[in-house]
Motif scaffolding. Structure first.
Motif, PDB file in Angstrom:
ATOM      1  N   TRP A 263      10.211  -8.243  -4.771  1.00 27.83           N
ATOM      2  CA  TRP A 263       8.941  -7.699  -4.224  1.00 27.83           C
ATOM      3  C   TRP A 263       8.944  -6.271  -4.706  1.00 27.83           C
ATOM      4  O   TRP A 263       9.511  -5.902  -5.540  1.00 27.83           O
ATOM      5  N   LEU A 264       7.081  -6.446  -5.035  1.00 30.16           N
ATOM      6  CA  LEU A 264       6.835  -5.201  -5.445  1.00 30.16           C
ATOM      7  C   LEU A 264       5.934  -4.217  -4.691  1.00 30.16           C
ATOM      8  O   LEU A 264       5.146  -4.584  -3.895  1.00 30.16           O
ATOM      9  N   ILE A 265       7.189  -3.004  -4.015  1.00 28.78           N
ATOM     10  CA  ILE A 265       6.712  -1.807  -2.634  1.00 28.78           C
ATOM     11  C   ILE A 265       5.813  -1.144  -3.469  1.00 28.78           C
ATOM     12  O   ILE A 265       6.231  -0.555  -4.864  1.00 28.78           O
ATOM     13  N   ALA A 266       4.467  -0.871  -3.305  1.00 26.61           N
ATOM     14  CA  ALA A 266       3.482   0.248  -3.417  1.00 26.61           C
ATOM     15  C   ALA A 266       3.074   1.336  -2.072  1.00 26.61           C
ATOM     16  O   ALA A 266       2.787   0.476  -1.215  1.00 26.61           O
ATOM     17  N   SER A 267       3.824   2.802  -2.834  1.00 25.28           N
ATOM     18  CA  SER A 267       2.568   3.265  -1.619  1.00 25.28           C
ATOM     19  C   SER A 267       1.758   3.114  -1.700  1.00 25.28           C
ATOM     20  O   SER A 267       0.821   3.477  -2.886  1.00 25.28           O
ATOM     21  N   ALA A 268       0.734   3.768  -0.637  1.00 31.68           N
ATOM     22  CA  ALA A 268      -0.920   3.792  -0.635  1.00 31.68           C
ATOM     23  C   ALA A 268      -0.799   5.379   0.559  1.00 31.68           C
ATOM     24  O   ALA A 268      -1.209   5.019   1.144  1.00 31.68           O
ATOM     25  N   LYS A 269      -1.724   6.001  -1.157  1.00 27.29           N
ATOM     26  CA  LYS A 269      -1.680   6.967   0.217  1.00 27.29           C
ATOM     27  C   LYS A 269      -2.780   7.242   1.072  1.00 27.29           C
ATOM     28  O   LYS A 269      -3.086   8.401   1.911  1.00 27.29           O
ATOM     29  N   SER A 270      -3.689   6.961   0.913  1.00 30.31           N
ATOM     30  CA  SER A 270      -4.725   7.259   1.511  1.00 30.31           C
ATOM     31  C   SER A 270      -5.194   6.386   2.750  1.00 30.31           C
ATOM     32  O   SER A 270      -5.629   6.866   3.505  1.00 30.31           O
ATOM     33  N   SER A 271      -4.092   5.390   2.749  1.00 31.87           N
ATOM     34  CA  SER A 271      -4.191   4.754   4.386  1.00 31.87           C
ATOM     35  C   SER A 271      -2.921   5.057   4.499  1.00 31.87           C
ATOM     36  O   SER A 271      -2.342   3.853   5.669  1.00 31.87           O
ATOM     37  N   HIS A 272      -2.333   5.360   4.287  1.00 28.76           N
ATOM     38  CA  HIS A 272      -0.440   6.121   4.269  1.00 28.76           C
ATOM     39  C   HIS A 272       0.188   5.207   5.118  1.00 28.76           C
ATOM     40  O   HIS A 272       0.605   5.015   5.979  1.00 28.76           O
ATOM     41  N   ARG A 273       0.034   4.389   4.165  1.00 29.87           N
ATOM     42  CA  ARG A 273       1.510   2.946   4.372  1.00 29.87           C
ATOM     43  C   ARG A 273       1.884   2.475   3.030  1.00 29.87           C
ATOM     44  O   ARG A 273       1.891   3.469   1.872  1.00 29.87           O
ATOM     45  N   LEU A 274       3.170   1.100   3.905  1.00 32.42           N
ATOM     46  CA  LEU A 274       2.821   1.359   1.928  1.00 32.42           C
ATOM     47  C   LEU A 274       3.308  -0.001   2.114  1.00 32.42           C
ATOM     48  O   LEU A 274       2.500  -1.642   2.922  1.00 32.42           O
ATOM     49  N   VAL A 275       2.722  -0.973   0.669  1.00 33.36           N
ATOM     50  CA  VAL A 275       1.673  -2.761   0.302  1.00 33.36           C
ATOM     51  C   VAL A 275       3.091  -2.821  -0.238  1.00 33.36           C
ATOM     52  O   VAL A 275       4.309  -2.434  -1.373  1.00 33.36           O
ATOM     53  N   VAL A 276       3.090  -4.389   0.013  1.00 33.83           N
ATOM     54  CA  VAL A 276       4.062  -5.704  -0.547  1.00 33.83           C
ATOM     55  C   VAL A 276       3.561  -6.454  -1.107  1.00 33.83           C
ATOM     56  O   VAL A 276       2.521  -7.261   0.096  1.00 33.83           O
ATOM     57  N   PHE A 277       3.581  -6.881  -2.246  1.00 37.83           N
ATOM     58  CA  PHE A 277       3.460  -7.850  -2.992  1.00 37.83           C
ATOM     59  C   PHE A 277       4.693  -8.468  -3.540  1.00 37.83           C
ATOM     60  O   PHE A 277       5.511  -8.045  -3.366  1.00 37.83           O
ATOM     61  N   ASP A 278       3.931  -9.803  -4.068  1.00 39.41           N
ATOM     62  CA  ASP A 278       4.948 -10.828  -4.523  1.00 39.41           C
ATOM     63  C   ASP A 278       4.645 -10.154  -6.139  1.00 39.41           C
ATOM     64  O   ASP A 278       3.825 -10.538  -6.487  1.00 39.41           O
ATOM     65  N   ALA A 279       5.972 -10.092  -6.691  1.00 35.79           N
ATOM     66  CA  ALA A 279       6.371  -9.282  -7.886  1.00 35.79           C
ATOM     67  C   ALA A 279       5.788 -10.549  -8.698  1.00 35.79           C
ATOM     68  O   ALA A 279       5.209 -10.288  -9.988  1.00 35.79           O
ATOM     69  N   ASP A 280       5.911 -12.360  -8.769  1.00 33.94           N
ATOM     70  CA  ASP A 280       5.677 -12.847  -9.340  1.00 33.94           C
ATOM     71  C   ASP A 280       4.792 -13.109  -9.493  1.00 33.94           C
ATOM     72  O   ASP A 280       4.047 -13.996 -10.730  1.00 33.94           O
ATOM     73  N   SER A 281       3.685 -13.251  -8.577  1.00 35.14           N
ATOM     74  CA  SER A 281       2.141 -13.754  -8.758  1.00 35.14           C
ATOM     75  C   SER A 281       1.094 -12.905  -8.145  1.00 35.14           C
ATOM     76  O   SER A 281       0.319 -13.033  -8.558  1.00 35.14           O
ATOM     77  N   GLY A 282       1.317 -11.609  -7.489  1.00 33.05           N
ATOM     78  CA  GLY A 282       1.018 -10.412  -7.209  1.00 33.05           C
ATOM     79  C   GLY A 282      -0.272 -10.894  -6.004  1.00 33.05           C
ATOM     80  O   GLY A 282      -0.857  -9.858  -5.510  1.00 33.05           O
ATOM     81  N   GLU A 283       0.492 -11.831  -4.926  1.00 34.02           N
ATOM     82  CA  GLU A 283      -0.285 -12.019  -4.304  1.00 34.02           C
ATOM     83  C   GLU A 283       0.635 -11.155  -2.755  1.00 34.02           C
ATOM     84  O   GLU A 283       1.895  -9.991  -2.766  1.00 34.02           O
ATOM     85  N   ARG A 284      -0.336 -10.618  -2.137  1.00 27.03           N
ATOM     86  CA  ARG A 284      -0.759  -9.193  -0.649  1.00 27.03           C
ATOM     87  C   ARG A 284       0.144 -10.168   0.139  1.00 27.03           C
ATOM     88  O   ARG A 284      -0.107 -10.857   1.004  1.00 27.03           O
ATOM     89  N   LEU A 285       1.398  -9.367   0.680  1.00 24.91           N
ATOM     90  CA  LEU A 285       2.490  -9.879   1.869  1.00 24.91           C
ATOM     91  C   LEU A 285       2.853  -9.099   2.739  1.00 24.91           C
ATOM     92  O   LEU A 285       2.357  -9.958   3.783  1.00 24.91           O
ATOM     93  N   ARG A 286       2.096  -7.860   2.731  1.00 29.40           N
ATOM     94  CA  ARG A 286       2.024  -7.397   4.154  1.00 29.40           C
ATOM     95  C   ARG A 286       2.013  -5.927   4.158  1.00 29.40           C
ATOM     96  O   ARG A 286       2.378  -5.587   2.886  1.00 29.40           O
ATOM     97  N   GLU A 287       1.464  -5.172   4.687  1.00 28.29           N
ATOM     98  CA  GLU A 287       1.485  -3.404   4.296  1.00 28.29           C
ATOM     99  C   GLU A 287       2.812  -2.772   5.855  1.00 28.29           C
ATOM    100  O   GLU A 287       2.843  -3.570   6.834  1.00 28.29           O
ATOM    101  N   VAL A 288       3.320  -1.868   5.577  1.00 27.23           N
ATOM    102  CA  VAL A 288       4.184  -1.138   6.930  1.00 27.23           C
ATOM    103  C   VAL A 288       4.083   0.027   6.417  1.00 27.23           C
ATOM    104  O   VAL A 288       3.744   0.752   5.636  1.00 27.23           O
ATOM    105  N   GLY A 289       4.289   0.417   8.124  1.00 29.81           N
ATOM    106  CA  GLY A 289       4.034   1.979   8.869  1.00 29.81           C
ATOM    107  C   GLY A 289       2.558   2.282   9.234  1.00 29.81           C
ATOM    108  O   GLY A 289       1.325   1.292   8.984  1.00 29.81           O
ATOM    109  N   GLY A 290       1.848   3.550   9.070  1.00 33.25           N
ATOM    110  CA  GLY A 290       0.363   3.635   8.730  1.00 33.25           C
ATOM    111  C   GLY A 290       1.085   5.139   9.660  1.00 33.25           C
ATOM    112  O   GLY A 290       2.228   6.137   9.714  1.00 33.25           O
TER     113      GLY A 290
END
Length: 370
Positions: free
Chosen positions: A70-97
């Protein structure tokens, strides 16, 4: 040092249907970079789909039990975390709020992973939150009593089950929060914590103290990214200050005990702000520091010798621009047998570089990528 210009051809088989690479025009100009060196060109393996509302900032990787990275990114404006598949860049899910409760975030910034624990720095909640992976269950928070405007984080296991955690604190003054505090207060630019992870998964925290040079010549004025190298007792702190802040953006060296060494990379190394920094460690103990020069239209990535901090070349992609955070994943994955460097692109996407291609383009020692 002269850097070879190399254009690496992308293999279409590595592209995901959920991630696209936007080709750059054939006449995209090379940019002068660190110490006057022209960067090599290394094509991105992928550029993820863009999400303008997230304002992505920092990155960390985690390997799941099934071997997927997993590639986990912080998202400042949406106040959440975004999880990507590190091998493909596919967006898997969002966490938080947005919120100040467990599992909620307010302007998340720096992220770091140790084992199955994710550490998330929250600028506007003035804390670090610890979550358990893969479910992102809240485990603990710390720093609320000391942190004022925290940004970056780096940690390492100093003893079995015990972590040293360093958090940059870039509090500012003035109506627009753009005025650097007096020199005497800049001894609080980095906070040091000791974290114990118990066998039952619970976490205990202890504040060790704060540090930062307070001299006119060497003070840390505007801080965010931080990374370390226990093998050489070294911390590198990115000072993003410009002339209007009374400084010049570069990487500044401290010991793990928080003592300034007096060393900093030459200010000519960076044309824009020194941003994300990561250690590329080789199996033989050698390696390279990778530091972001936050340029647009193309970010420059500068490499420095792990031991001596001497420049070892620079590269840029075809697309990646205005990068904040990076994550270096040296372990092999299906798409990146020799490891990968992941970067934020223009606050709205993530990109990936094959470390084998980087090494080839810069003429680096082949032993670093397997």
């Amino acid at each position: 040092m002269t850097t070879r210009l190399t254009t690496v051809v992308l293999a279409a088989a590595l592209l995901s249907a959920c991630a696209t690479r936007t080709p750059a025009p054939a006449d995209t100009p090379a940019q002068p970079a660190a110490l006057g060196v022209v960067p090599a060109t290394v094509d991105e393996t992928y550029v993820s789909e863009q999400s303008p509302t997230d304002e992505l900032d920092s990155l960390a990787t985690w390997v799941a039990e099934d071997g997927r990275t997993w590639l986990i990114a912080s998202a400042k404006s949406s106040h959440r975390l975004v999880v990507f598949d590190a091998d493909s860049g596919e967006r898997l899910r969002e966490v938080g709020g947005r919120g100040d409760g467990p599992g909620q975030f307010n302007r998340p910034n720096g992220v770091a992973v140790h084992g199955d624990h994710l550490f998330v720095v929250e600028r506007d909640n003035h804390r670090v939150q610890v979550l358990s992976l893969p479910g992102f269950e809240p485990v603990a928070t710390f720093g609320g009593a000391e942190l004022r405007s925290p940004y970056g984080i780096w940690l390492h296991e100093s003893e079995p089950g015990e972590l040293d955690v360093y958090v940059t604190d870039s509090f500012m003054y003035g109506e627009r929060f753009d005025r650097v505090p007096p020199l005497a207060e800049l001894d609080q630019r980095v906070r040091h914590y000791r974290i114990a992870i118990n066998p039952d998964g619970t976490v205990q925290t202890r504040h060790i103290g704060a540090f930062g040079d307070t001299s006119e010549a060497a003070a840390l004025r505007v801080v965010e990214s931080i990374a370390g190298d226990p093998a050489h007792e070294r911390l590198l702190v990115a000072d993003e200050s410009t002339a209007r802040h009374g400084g010049a953006s570069t990487l500044v060296e401290y010991t793990l005990a928080g003592q300034p060494t007096g060393r900093r990379l030459p200010t000519a190394s960076f044309r824009a702000q020194a941003e994300g920094v990561a250690l590329w460690s080789c199996p033989d103990g050698s390696g390279y520091w990778v530091a972001v020069d936050q340029l647009s239209p193309l970010t420059a990535f500068h490499l420095f010798d792990r031991k001596t901090l001497e420049p070892r070349g620079s590269f840029q992609g075809r697309v990646t621009a205005h990068t904040d955070g990076v994550a270096l994943h040296a372990a092999s994955t299906p798409s990146f047998p020799g490891g990968a460097l992941f970067a934020v692109h223009n606050d709205r996407a993530v990109t990936a570089f094959d470390l084998r291609r980087v090494a080839q383009s810069l003429g680096l020692a082949p032993g670093c990528t397997g």
